[in-house]
Write a protein that holds these residues in place. Structure first.
Motif, PDB file in Angstrom:
ATOM      1  N   UNK A 112     -16.643 -16.814   5.812  1.00  0.00           N
ATOM      2  CA  UNK A 112     -17.582 -15.944   5.123  1.00  0.00           C
ATOM      3  C   UNK A 112     -17.932 -16.374   3.718  1.00  0.00           C
ATOM      4  N   UNK A 113     -16.960 -16.946   3.003  1.00  0.00           N
ATOM      5  CA  UNK A 113     -17.245 -17.371   1.625  1.00  0.00           C
ATOM      6  C   UNK A 113     -18.313 -18.455   1.602  1.00  0.00           C
ATOM      7  N   UNK A 114     -18.248 -19.395   2.543  1.00  0.00           N
ATOM      8  CA  UNK A 114     -19.255 -20.460   2.609  1.00  0.00           C
ATOM      9  C   UNK A 114     -20.617 -19.909   3.045  1.00  0.00           C
ATOM     10  N   UNK A 115     -20.601 -18.990   4.007  1.00  0.00           N
ATOM     11  CA  UNK A 115     -21.853 -18.401   4.477  1.00  0.00           C
ATOM     12  C   UNK A 115     -22.536 -17.620   3.362  1.00  0.00           C
ATOM     13  N   UNK A 116     -21.745 -16.868   2.598  1.00  0.00           N
ATOM     14  CA  UNK A 116     -22.306 -16.128   1.471  1.00  0.00           C
ATOM     15  C   UNK A 116     -22.858 -17.084   0.415  1.00  0.00           C
ATOM     16  N   UNK A 117     -22.143 -18.165   0.164  1.00  0.00           N
ATOM     17  CA  UNK A 117     -22.626 -19.157  -0.808  1.00  0.00           C
ATOM     18  C   UNK A 117     -23.961 -19.751  -0.380  1.00  0.00           C
ATOM     19  N   UNK A 118     -24.126 -19.993   0.913  1.00  0.00           N
ATOM     20  CA  UNK A 118     -25.392 -20.558   1.392  1.00  0.00           C
ATOM     21  C   UNK A 118     -26.535 -19.555   1.268  1.00  0.00           C
ATOM     22  N   UNK A 119     -26.242 -18.274   1.411  1.00  0.00           N
ATOM     23  CA  UNK A 119     -27.270 -17.260   1.167  1.00  0.00           C
ATOM     24  C   UNK A 119     -27.681 -17.260  -0.306  1.00  0.00           C
ATOM     25  N   UNK A 120     -26.703 -17.426  -1.172  1.00  0.00           N
ATOM     26  CA  UNK A 120     -27.013 -17.519  -2.600  1.00  0.00           C
ATOM     27  C   UNK A 120     -27.889 -18.725  -2.895  1.00  0.00           C
ATOM     28  N   UNK A 121     -27.560 -19.863  -2.289  1.00  0.00           N
ATOM     29  CA  UNK A 121     -28.345 -21.080  -2.492  1.00  0.00           C
ATOM     30  C   UNK A 121     -29.784 -20.895  -2.017  1.00  0.00           C
ATOM     31  N   UNK A 122     -29.960 -20.066  -0.985  1.00  0.00           N
ATOM     32  CA  UNK A 122     -31.307 -19.814  -0.451  1.00  0.00           C
ATOM     33  C   UNK A 122     -32.080 -18.801  -1.289  1.00  0.00           C
ATOM     34  N   UNK A 123     -31.430 -18.248  -2.304  1.00  0.00           N
ATOM     35  CA  UNK A 123     -32.133 -17.347  -3.207  1.00  0.00           C
ATOM     36  C   UNK A 123     -31.950 -15.873  -2.945  1.00  0.00           C
ATOM     37  N   UNK A 124     -31.056 -15.515  -2.038  1.00  0.00           N
ATOM     38  CA  UNK A 124     -30.854 -14.099  -1.739  1.00  0.00           C
ATOM     39  C   UNK A 124     -30.025 -13.419  -2.820  1.00  0.00           C
ATOM     40  N   UNK A 125     -30.359 -12.174  -3.093  1.00  0.00           N
ATOM     41  CA  UNK A 125     -29.627 -11.329  -4.031  1.00  0.00           C
ATOM     42  C   UNK A 125     -28.497 -10.646  -3.254  1.00  0.00           C
ATOM     43  N   UNK A 126     -27.240 -10.961  -3.563  1.00  0.00           N
ATOM     44  CA  UNK A 126     -26.106 -10.489  -2.772  1.00  0.00           C
ATOM     45  C   UNK A 126     -25.295  -9.419  -3.485  1.00  0.00           C
ATOM     46  N   UNK A 127     -24.682  -8.567  -2.666  1.00  0.00           N
ATOM     47  CA  UNK A 127     -23.568  -7.728  -3.083  1.00  0.00           C
ATOM     48  C   UNK A 127     -22.480  -7.950  -2.050  1.00  0.00           C
ATOM     49  N   UNK A 128     -21.245  -8.182  -2.473  1.00  0.00           N
ATOM     50  CA  UNK A 128     -20.197  -8.601  -1.538  1.00  0.00           C
ATOM     51  C   UNK A 128     -18.992  -7.677  -1.603  1.00  0.00           C
ATOM     52  N   UNK A 129     -18.204  -7.720  -0.513  1.00  0.00           N
ATOM     53  CA  UNK A 129     -16.964  -6.945  -0.448  1.00  0.00           C
ATOM     54  C   UNK A 129     -15.945  -7.699   0.390  1.00  0.00           C
ATOM     55  N   UNK A 130     -14.706  -7.619  -0.049  1.00  0.00           N
ATOM     56  CA  UNK A 130     -13.571  -8.120   0.728  1.00  0.00           C
ATOM     57  C   UNK A 130     -12.349  -7.348   0.266  1.00  0.00           C
ATOM     58  N   UNK A 131     -11.440  -7.074   1.184  1.00  0.00           N
ATOM     59  CA  UNK A 131     -10.254  -6.319   0.785  1.00  0.00           C
ATOM     60  C   UNK A 131      -9.280  -7.173  -0.024  1.00  0.00           C
ATOM     61  N   UNK A 132      -9.508  -8.478  -0.041  1.00  0.00           N
ATOM     62  CA  UNK A 132      -8.684  -9.397  -0.811  1.00  0.00           C
ATOM     63  C   UNK A 132      -9.301  -9.576  -2.201  1.00  0.00           C
ATOM     64  N   UNK A 133      -8.647  -9.080  -3.255  1.00  0.00           N
ATOM     65  CA  UNK A 133      -9.231  -9.185  -4.599  1.00  0.00           C
ATOM     66  C   UNK A 133      -9.399 -10.625  -5.075  1.00  0.00           C
TER      67      UNK A 133
END
Length: 233
Positions: free
Chosen positions: A54-75
């Motif tokens: 998921x961390x890599x997938x989220x990073x690729x969304x960021x690279x594509x220009x998407x505005x993200x909000x994220x959550x994970x139970x691991x701080x």
């Protein structure tokens, strides 16, 4: 890897798929609005599950220009995104209330059920939801995918600003592993309503190379499990 690619070709021969190209009625992966007017606006994407995949997938969304909000139970996983200036949420429900679309990548069926249907889950605020698109990319059992899809089908959108009146749930497990997630070359096996599959193309192509439409809800999960079993036998 050679066997996996051969099996993916077998799946393609039986179902519809898109490679690097996106259907002509939809603009490219960097767009924030679908030009044919049939899909709602996409201003913010929620991502839940920032593990190895998921961390890599989220990073690729960021690279594509998407505005993200994220959550994970691991701080610790969250902190990596905080340092990048990315918005974080305290719960899946908080993600839902701040997002137009939500993507999940989680370890197993119990975690997926909790994130979607738990006390602070994406669907915990009754039958009205803000996100018009929910995409679970986890590899779970088909019953889990279908149960959540059925629950989503009973919901309505909080803001009826276009022709869509109800949210759409897609099961879209992936093939390609951590290396594919990092390189943005994943293959998505997608089950769910076809209009949702088409609307999700820009998002999916920001994270992967191919999207294979497998039909009804749960069918994406069925296809990925068949693929995994075939590779290991």
């Amino acid at each position: 890897m050679v066997m996996a690619n051969s099996l993916i070709r077998t799946v393609k021969s039986r179902v519809r798929f898109f490679g690097n190209s996106i259907p002509s009625s939809y603009s490219g992966a960097g767009t924030r609005f679908f030009s044919n007017g049939s899909s709602p606006q996409l201003e913010r994407v929620g991502f839940i599950g920032l593990g190895n995949m998921g961390s890599h997938m989220a990073n690729n969304l960021l690279k594509a220009g998407y505005n993200l909000i994220v959550h994970d139970r691991n701080p610790v996983a969250l902190e990596k995104f905080v340092k990048k200036g990315i918005s974080t949420a305290n719960s899946p429900l908080d993600v839902a209330e701040a997002s137009d679309a939500v993507i999940t990548m989680l370890p197993s069926s119990p975690e997926v059920m909790d994130v979607y249907m738990g006390s602070e889950g994406l669907l915990s605020k009754g039958n009205t939801v803000k996100p018009w698109l929910l995409v679970d990319t986890s590899t779970v059992d088909p019953q889990t995918s279908r149960k959540i899809a059925e629950r989503v089908s009973d919901c309505i959108l909080a803001a009826k600003t276009c022709t869509w009146r109800c949210p759409v749930m897609l099961d879209a497990p992936v093939s390609g592993g951590v290396l594919g997630a990092e390189a943005g070359t994943l293959t998505f096996m997608v089950g769910g309503p076809e209009h949702g599959f088409l609307a999700a193309q820009p998002l999916l192509h920001a994270m992967g190379k191919q999207t294979i439409y497998c039909g009804l809800s749960g069918n994406g999960t069925v296809c990925i499990l068949w693929l995994q079993r075939s590779v290991t036998t």
